[in-house]
Enzyme design. Structure first.
Site, PDB file in Angstrom:
ATOM      1  N   LYS A  13       0.836  -1.214   0.000  1.00 21.74           N
ATOM      2  CA  LYS A  13       0.000   0.000   0.000  1.00 21.74           C
ATOM      3  C   LYS A  13       0.867   1.259   0.000  1.00 21.74           C
ATOM      4  CE  LYS A  13      -1.988  -1.011   3.918  1.00 21.74           C
ATOM      5  NZ  LYS A  13      -1.311  -2.291   4.192  1.00 21.74           N
ATOM      6  N   ARG A  88      -9.134   1.211   8.735  1.00 26.47           N
ATOM      7  CA  ARG A  88      -8.752  -0.177   9.038  1.00 26.47           C
ATOM      8  C   ARG A  88      -9.871  -0.896   9.776  1.00 26.47           C
ATOM      9  NH1 ARG A  88      -2.792   0.772   9.121  1.00 26.47           N
ATOM     10  NH2 ARG A  88      -1.732  -1.225   8.962  1.00 26.47           N
ATOM     11  N   ARG A 127      11.546  -5.838   4.573  1.00 27.81           N
ATOM     12  CA  ARG A 127      11.260  -4.395   4.490  1.00 27.81           C
ATOM     13  C   ARG A 127      12.249  -3.629   5.369  1.00 27.81           C
ATOM     14  NH1 ARG A 127       5.345  -1.901   5.248  1.00 27.81           N
ATOM     15  NH2 ARG A 127       5.323  -2.999   7.245  1.00 27.81           N
ATOM     16  N   ARG A 160      11.510  -2.442  11.150  1.00 20.65           N
ATOM     17  CA  ARG A 160      10.538  -2.002  12.162  1.00 20.65           C
ATOM     18  C   ARG A 160      10.285  -3.106  13.179  1.00 20.65           C
ATOM     19  NH1 ARG A 160       5.667   0.178   8.506  1.00 20.65           N
ATOM     20  NH2 ARG A 160       4.518  -0.902  10.132  1.00 20.65           N
ATOM     21  N   ARG A 171      -0.507  -9.282  13.219  1.00 27.03           N
ATOM     22  CA  ARG A 171      -1.076  -8.215  12.389  1.00 27.03           C
ATOM     23  C   ARG A 171      -1.949  -8.793  11.268  1.00 27.03           C
ATOM     24  NH1 ARG A 171       3.816  -4.757  10.576  1.00 27.03           N
ATOM     25  NH2 ARG A 171       2.238  -3.307   9.825  1.00 27.03           N
TER      26      ARG A 171
HETATM   27  P1  ADP Z   1       2.270  -1.759   3.246  1.00 25.52           P
HETATM   28  O1  ADP Z   1       2.328  -0.265   3.163  1.00 25.52           O
HETATM   29  O2  ADP Z   1       1.066  -2.349   2.583  1.00 25.52           O
HETATM   30  O3  ADP Z   1       2.464  -2.281   4.641  1.00 25.52           O
HETATM   31  P2  ADP Z   1       4.829  -1.630   1.811  1.00 25.52           P
HETATM   32  O4  ADP Z   1       4.503  -0.735   0.657  1.00 25.52           O
HETATM   33  O5  ADP Z   1       5.685  -1.033   2.884  1.00 25.52           O
HETATM   34  O6  ADP Z   1       3.499  -2.320   2.421  1.00 25.52           O
HETATM   35  O7  ADP Z   1       5.541  -2.938   1.216  1.00 25.52           O
HETATM   36  C1  ADP Z   1       5.994  -3.996   2.067  1.00 25.52           C
HETATM   37  C2  ADP Z   1       7.372  -4.481   1.594  1.00 25.52           C
HETATM   38  O8  ADP Z   1       7.233  -5.159   0.354  1.00 25.52           O
HETATM   39  C3  ADP Z   1       8.383  -3.359   1.366  1.00 25.52           C
HETATM   40  O9  ADP Z   1       9.651  -3.830   1.754  1.00 25.52           O
HETATM   41  C4  ADP Z   1       8.294  -3.089  -0.138  1.00 25.52           C
HETATM   42  O10 ADP Z   1       9.517  -2.571  -0.649  1.00 25.52           O
HETATM   43  C5  ADP Z   1       7.986  -4.482  -0.688  1.00 25.52           C
HETATM   44  N1  ADP Z   1       7.106  -4.455  -1.853  1.00 25.52           N
HETATM   45  C6  ADP Z   1       6.077  -3.591  -2.123  1.00 25.52           C
HETATM   46  N2  ADP Z   1       5.466  -3.890  -3.293  1.00 25.52           N
HETATM   47  C7  ADP Z   1       6.110  -5.003  -3.767  1.00 25.52           C
HETATM   48  C8  ADP Z   1       5.944  -5.833  -4.937  1.00 25.52           C
HETATM   49  N3  ADP Z   1       4.973  -5.585  -5.845  1.00 25.52           N
HETATM   50  N4  ADP Z   1       6.788  -6.878  -5.082  1.00 25.52           N
HETATM   51  C9  ADP Z   1       7.736  -7.148  -4.151  1.00 25.52           C
HETATM   52  N5  ADP Z   1       7.943  -6.417  -3.044  1.00 25.52           N
HETATM   53  C10 ADP Z   1       7.148  -5.361  -2.840  1.00 25.52           C
HETATM   54  P1  AMP Z   2       1.280   0.694   8.974  1.00 29.09           P
HETATM   55  O1  AMP Z   2       2.424   1.639   8.912  1.00 29.09           O
HETATM   56  O2  AMP Z   2       0.109   1.126   8.131  1.00 29.09           O
HETATM   57  O3  AMP Z   2       1.687  -0.734   8.720  1.00 29.09           O
HETATM   58  O4  AMP Z   2       0.717   0.752  10.483  1.00 29.09           O
HETATM   59  C1  AMP Z   2       1.549   0.343  11.571  1.00 29.09           C
HETATM   60  C2  AMP Z   2       0.687   0.210  12.829  1.00 29.09           C
HETATM   61  O5  AMP Z   2       0.104   1.488  13.177  1.00 29.09           O
HETATM   62  C3  AMP Z   2      -0.517  -0.740  12.735  1.00 29.09           C
HETATM   63  O6  AMP Z   2      -0.168  -2.096  12.951  1.00 29.09           O
HETATM   64  C4  AMP Z   2      -1.424  -0.179  13.849  1.00 29.09           C
HETATM   65  O7  AMP Z   2      -0.967  -0.556  15.130  1.00 29.09           O
HETATM   66  C5  AMP Z   2      -1.207   1.335  13.714  1.00 29.09           C
HETATM   67  N1  AMP Z   2      -2.176   1.948  12.773  1.00 29.09           N
HETATM   68  C6  AMP Z   2      -1.910   2.543  11.587  1.00 29.09           C
HETATM   69  N2  AMP Z   2      -3.047   2.973  11.003  1.00 29.09           N
HETATM   70  C7  AMP Z   2      -4.071   2.623  11.835  1.00 29.09           C
HETATM   71  C8  AMP Z   2      -5.479   2.750  11.794  1.00 29.09           C
HETATM   72  N3  AMP Z   2      -6.109   3.327  10.748  1.00 29.09           N
HETATM   73  N4  AMP Z   2      -6.213   2.267  12.834  1.00 29.09           N
HETATM   74  C9  AMP Z   2      -5.612   1.692  13.886  1.00 29.09           C
HETATM   75  N5  AMP Z   2      -4.292   1.508  13.984  1.00 29.09           N
HETATM   76  C10 AMP Z   2      -3.512   1.970  12.971  1.00 29.09           C
END
Ligand code: ADP
Ligand code: AMP
Length: 214
Positions: A13, A88, A127, A160, A171
């Site tokens: 995302k 969420r 990541r 992280r 999660r």
């Molecule tokens: P989210 O925001 O949904 O938690 P991220 O955008 O941070 O996810 O992506 C999670 C991990 O996967 C990151 O390390 C990112 O670089 C990698 N990633 C994102 N999109 C792809 C893809 N299409 N193929 C492989 N790895 C990806």
């Molecule tokens: P993210 O960076 O989107 O993966 O979010 C990391 C963490 O932040 C999540 O696992 C939740 O603990 C908290 N968080 C982020 N967005 C929300 C939301 N909309 N509602 C509740 N918790 C959130």
């Protein structure tokens, strides 16, 4: 243009939201980034959020909803925004819908980045995040130019705490229980678009732009 990114943690995302924000000239609003900035800054909100985040739990709606609605009222959001990590829960989605209705506005698209759970743990363990500017990388799929260093701001990259495998499992469970129902919610609202998030990240972006327009 107002866009919501849906998908499991690690589906991509944030990666896609950043590309959308750049292409369409709208702000990228990540509630996770806002919480992490507050944790880094040692604010009261940050301390409250950290306890939940470290456990892989959601931060309570009463904290999160107000924070997000304040953010989208800021001047840079006039032409739209891309929401990453919000809503969420169903109450978060309903609060957003109601707040927009009151202003005579509505979301345009909810983009669901679809990735099966099996692929998520690999993604998350690779990541690397920059806690200074919010950039994210992957050690294999999207590596920084210099290992361990942010391309954008030069800060050190970290794994992280909540990306460790045991927390990722938690999660994912929280995602299936509380967030996945939003797919139906936005399907019924007629704005859901699902893309295959297992493709290369540039392919995923191409698929999204076909829907959003050039
Ligand atoms: P989210 O925001 O949904 O938690 P991220 O955008 O941070 O996810 O992506 C999670 C991990 O996967 C990151 O390390 C990112 O670089 C990698 N990633 C994102 N999109 C792809 C893809 N299409 N193929 C492989 N790895 C990806
Ligand atoms: P993210 O960076 O989107 O993966 O979010 C990391 C963490 O932040 C999540 O696992 C939740 O603990 C908290 N968080 C982020 N967005 C929300 C939301 N909309 N509602 C509740 N918790 C959130």
């Amino acid at each position: 243009m107002k866009i919501i990114m849906l998908g499991a943690p690690g589906a991509g995302k944030g990666t896609q939201a950043k590309k959308i924000a750049e292409k369409y000239g709208i702000p990228h609003i990540s509630t996770g980034d806002i919480f992490r900035a507050n944790i880094k800054g040692g604010t009261e909100l940050g301390m409250k959020a950290k306890a939940y985040m470290d456990q892989g739990q959601l931060v309570p709606d009463d904290v999160t909803i107000g924070m997000l609605l304040d953010r989208i009222s800021e001047a840079d959001c006039e032409k739209g925004y891309v929401l990453d990590g919000f809503p969420r829960t169903i109450p978060q989605a309903e609060s957003l819908t109601n707040a927009l209705n009151e202003r005579g506005e509505k979301m345009d698209y909810a983009v669901n980045v679809d990735v099966p759970d099996e692929a998520i743990v690999t993604r998350m363990s690779g990541r690397r995040a920059c806690l200074a500017c919010g950039a994210t990388y992957h050690i294999v799929f999207n590596a920084p130019k210099t290992e361990g260093v942010c391309d954008t701001c030069g800060e050190k990259l970290v794994l992280r705490d909540d990306d460790k495998p045991e927390t990722v499992q938690k999660r994912l469970t929280v995602y299936h229980d509380q967030t996945q129902p939003l797919i139906d919610y936005y399907q019924q609202a007629g704005i859901l678009v699902t893309v295959d998030g297992t493709k290369d990240l540039n392919e995923v972006f191409k698929d999204i732009t076909v829907v959003l327009g050039e």
